[in-house]
Scaffold this motif. Structure first.
Motif, PDB file in Angstrom:
ATOM      1  N   ILE A  12       0.862  -1.181   0.000  1.00 50.66           N
ATOM      2  CA  ILE A  12       0.000   0.000   0.000  1.00 50.66           C
ATOM      3  C   ILE A  12       0.898   1.230   0.000  1.00 50.66           C
ATOM      4  N   THR A  13       0.672   2.138  -0.937  1.00 53.03           N
ATOM      5  CA  THR A  13       1.332   3.442  -0.905  1.00 53.03           C
ATOM      6  C   THR A  13       0.264   4.464  -0.572  1.00 53.03           C
ATOM      7  N   LEU A  14       0.508   5.188   0.484  1.00 52.66           N
ATOM      8  CA  LEU A  14      -0.421   6.188   0.994  1.00 52.66           C
ATOM      9  C   LEU A  14       0.094   7.567   0.614  1.00 52.66           C
ATOM     10  N   ALA A  15      -0.763   8.401   0.054  1.00 51.69           N
ATOM     11  CA  ALA A  15      -0.422   9.788  -0.268  1.00 51.69           C
ATOM     12  C   ALA A  15      -1.370  10.679   0.515  1.00 51.69           C
ATOM     13  N   CYS A  16      -0.828  11.506   1.419  1.00 50.25           N
ATOM     14  CA  CYS A  16      -1.648  12.395   2.237  1.00 50.25           C
ATOM     15  C   CYS A  16      -1.178  13.833   2.082  1.00 50.25           C
ATOM     16  N   ARG A  17      -2.109  14.764   2.244  1.00 53.97           N
ATOM     17  CA  ARG A  17      -1.804  16.185   2.155  1.00 53.97           C
ATOM     18  C   ARG A  17      -2.800  16.991   2.974  1.00 53.97           C
ATOM     19  N   GLN A  18      -2.458  18.236   3.212  1.00 55.43           N
ATOM     20  CA  GLN A  18      -3.421  19.194   3.752  1.00 55.43           C
ATOM     21  C   GLN A  18      -4.195  19.657   2.530  1.00 55.43           C
ATOM     22  N   GLY A  19      -5.488  19.401   2.507  1.00 55.46           N
ATOM     23  CA  GLY A  19      -6.248  19.536   1.274  1.00 55.46           C
ATOM     24  C   GLY A  19      -6.946  20.852   1.024  1.00 55.46           C
ATOM     25  N   ASN A  20      -6.765  21.852   1.868  1.00 50.54           N
ATOM     26  CA  ASN A  20      -7.434  23.135   1.667  1.00 50.54           C
ATOM     27  C   ASN A  20      -6.431  24.147   1.130  1.00 50.54           C
ATOM     28  N   GLY A  21      -6.591  24.566  -0.122  1.00 55.01           N
ATOM     29  CA  GLY A  21      -5.677  25.500  -0.746  1.00 55.01           C
ATOM     30  C   GLY A  21      -5.720  26.900  -0.164  1.00 55.01           C
ATOM     31  N   SER A  22      -6.679  27.173   0.724  1.00 50.27           N
ATOM     32  CA  SER A  22      -6.793  28.486   1.380  1.00 50.27           C
ATOM     33  C   SER A  22      -6.570  28.374   2.880  1.00 50.27           C
ATOM     34  N   ALA A  23      -5.790  27.420   3.318  1.00 46.82           N
ATOM     35  CA  ALA A  23      -5.573  27.173   4.752  1.00 46.82           C
ATOM     36  C   ALA A  23      -5.062  28.424   5.463  1.00 46.82           C
ATOM     37  N   ASP A  24      -5.535  28.626   6.699  1.00 45.63           N
ATOM     38  CA  ASP A  24      -5.053  29.753   7.489  1.00 45.63           C
ATOM     39  C   ASP A  24      -4.464  29.309   8.830  1.00 45.63           C
ATOM     40  N   ASP A  25      -4.265  28.024   9.025  1.00 42.02           N
ATOM     41  CA  ASP A  25      -3.594  27.464  10.200  1.00 42.02           C
ATOM     42  C   ASP A  25      -2.583  26.425   9.718  1.00 42.02           C
ATOM     43  N   ARG A  26      -1.527  26.227  10.491  1.00 41.85           N
ATOM     44  CA  ARG A  26      -0.582  25.156  10.180  1.00 41.85           C
ATOM     45  C   ARG A  26      -1.171  23.842  10.663  1.00 41.85           C
ATOM     46  N   LEU A  27      -1.030  22.787   9.876  1.00 40.93           N
ATOM     47  CA  LEU A  27      -1.498  21.449  10.233  1.00 40.93           C
ATOM     48  C   LEU A  27      -0.284  20.568  10.486  1.00 40.93           C
ATOM     49  N   PHE A  28      -0.281  19.890  11.645  1.00 41.03           N
ATOM     50  CA  PHE A  28       0.804  18.989  12.027  1.00 41.03           C
ATOM     51  C   PHE A  28       0.273  17.562  12.058  1.00 41.03           C
ATOM     52  N   VAL A  29       1.033  16.619  11.527  1.00 43.84           N
ATOM     53  CA  VAL A  29       0.722  15.197  11.658  1.00 43.84           C
ATOM     54  C   VAL A  29       1.834  14.589  12.498  1.00 43.84           C
ATOM     55  N   ASP A  30       1.463  14.161  13.710  1.00 46.22           N
ATOM     56  CA  ASP A  30       2.438  13.603  14.654  1.00 46.22           C
ATOM     57  C   ASP A  30       2.701  12.123  14.407  1.00 46.22           C
ATOM     58  N   SER A  31       1.693  11.398  13.939  1.00 47.65           N
ATOM     59  CA  SER A  31       1.869   9.976  13.647  1.00 47.65           C
ATOM     60  C   SER A  31       0.777   9.533  12.686  1.00 47.65           C
ATOM     61  N   ILE A  32       1.050   8.434  12.002  1.00 49.38           N
ATOM     62  CA  ILE A  32       0.088   7.895  11.058  1.00 49.38           C
ATOM     63  C   ILE A  32       0.183   6.372  11.114  1.00 49.38           C
ATOM     64  N   GLY A  33      -0.939   5.708  10.995  1.00 56.73           N
ATOM     65  CA  GLY A  33      -0.942   4.258  11.079  1.00 56.73           C
ATOM     66  C   GLY A  33      -2.103   3.657  10.323  1.00 56.73           C
ATOM     67  N   ALA A  34      -2.114   2.354  10.231  1.00 59.66           N
ATOM     68  CA  ALA A  34      -3.152   1.627   9.523  1.00 59.66           C
ATOM     69  C   ALA A  34      -3.848   0.681  10.494  1.00 59.66           C
ATOM     70  N   THR A  35      -5.158   0.546  10.343  1.00 58.12           N
ATOM     71  CA  THR A  35      -5.932  -0.400  11.149  1.00 58.12           C
ATOM     72  C   THR A  35      -6.710  -1.322  10.227  1.00 58.12           C
ATOM     73  N   TYR A  36      -6.932  -2.552  10.690  1.00 54.18           N
ATOM     74  CA  TYR A  36      -7.662  -3.545   9.922  1.00 54.18           C
ATOM     75  C   TYR A  36      -8.092  -4.666  10.860  1.00 54.18           C
ATOM     76  N   THR A  37      -8.969  -5.552  10.403  1.00 50.68           N
ATOM     77  CA  THR A  37      -9.346  -6.729  11.189  1.00 50.68           C
ATOM     78  C   THR A  37      -8.359  -7.832  10.886  1.00 50.68           C
ATOM     79  N   ALA A  38      -7.857  -8.470  11.961  1.00 45.71           N
ATOM     80  CA  ALA A  38      -6.816  -9.490  11.816  1.00 45.71           C
ATOM     81  C   ALA A  38      -7.292 -10.844  12.348  1.00 45.71           C
ATOM     82  N   ASN A  39      -6.596 -11.904  11.923  1.00 44.15           N
ATOM     83  CA  ASN A  39      -6.827 -13.230  12.502  1.00 44.15           C
ATOM     84  C   ASN A  39      -6.394 -13.195  13.971  1.00 44.15           C
ATOM     85  N   ARG A  40      -7.033 -13.974  14.784  1.00 42.12           N
ATOM     86  CA  ARG A  40      -6.628 -14.028  16.195  1.00 42.12           C
ATOM     87  C   ARG A  40      -6.253 -15.428  16.557  1.00 42.12           C
TER      88      ARG A  40
END
Length: 130
Positions: A102-130
């Protein structure tokens, strides 16, 4: 204009910053292999925060995925509000399966942003075998 990769200082954690001076809307890319215990689902979660809350132009996190190098699916967006750290979940187009890339592409999507956006962490969730 691209997001900044920032050092938290004094050994603090690194984070991504999308600026509001020269509004950043470029993508940050991240790739991973879906683990073999995958059963179903699949979503992206990010820990985000902002420096201020000017409500005129709300910032958002927009993401899309590519599976095994195929074309990216449609972009999905989630709004961010306030300055407190918050966990946001971005749903996206694309089919996950065990052992796919999986290649994930993320961005701040508002071209008129007036605040800084910080991403401290990113992760993936899914249902797994147990």
């Amino acid at each position: 204009v691209h997001p900044n990769i920032c050092n938290g200082g004094a050994g603090g954690p690194m984070y991504l910053e999308w600026d509001d001076t020269n509004v950043d809307t470029s993508y940050f890319l991240w790739s991973f292999i879906v683990p073999a215990d995958y059963v179903s689902g699949g979503s992206i979660q990010a820990r985000v925060r902002k420096d201020t809350e000017v409500a005129t132009n709300l910032e958002n996190l927009s993401c899309m995925i590519s599976v095994n190098g195929a074309a990216y699916g449609s972009e999905s967006t989630v709004a961010t509000t306030g300055t407190a750290s918050q966990l946001v979940t971005v749903t996206h187009a694309g089919t996950w399966a065990a052992s796919v890339s999986i290649t994930l592409a993320c961005r701040q999507g508002n071209g008129s942003a007036d605040d800084r956006l910080f991403v401290d962490s990113i992760g993936a969730t899914y249902t797994a075998n147990r």
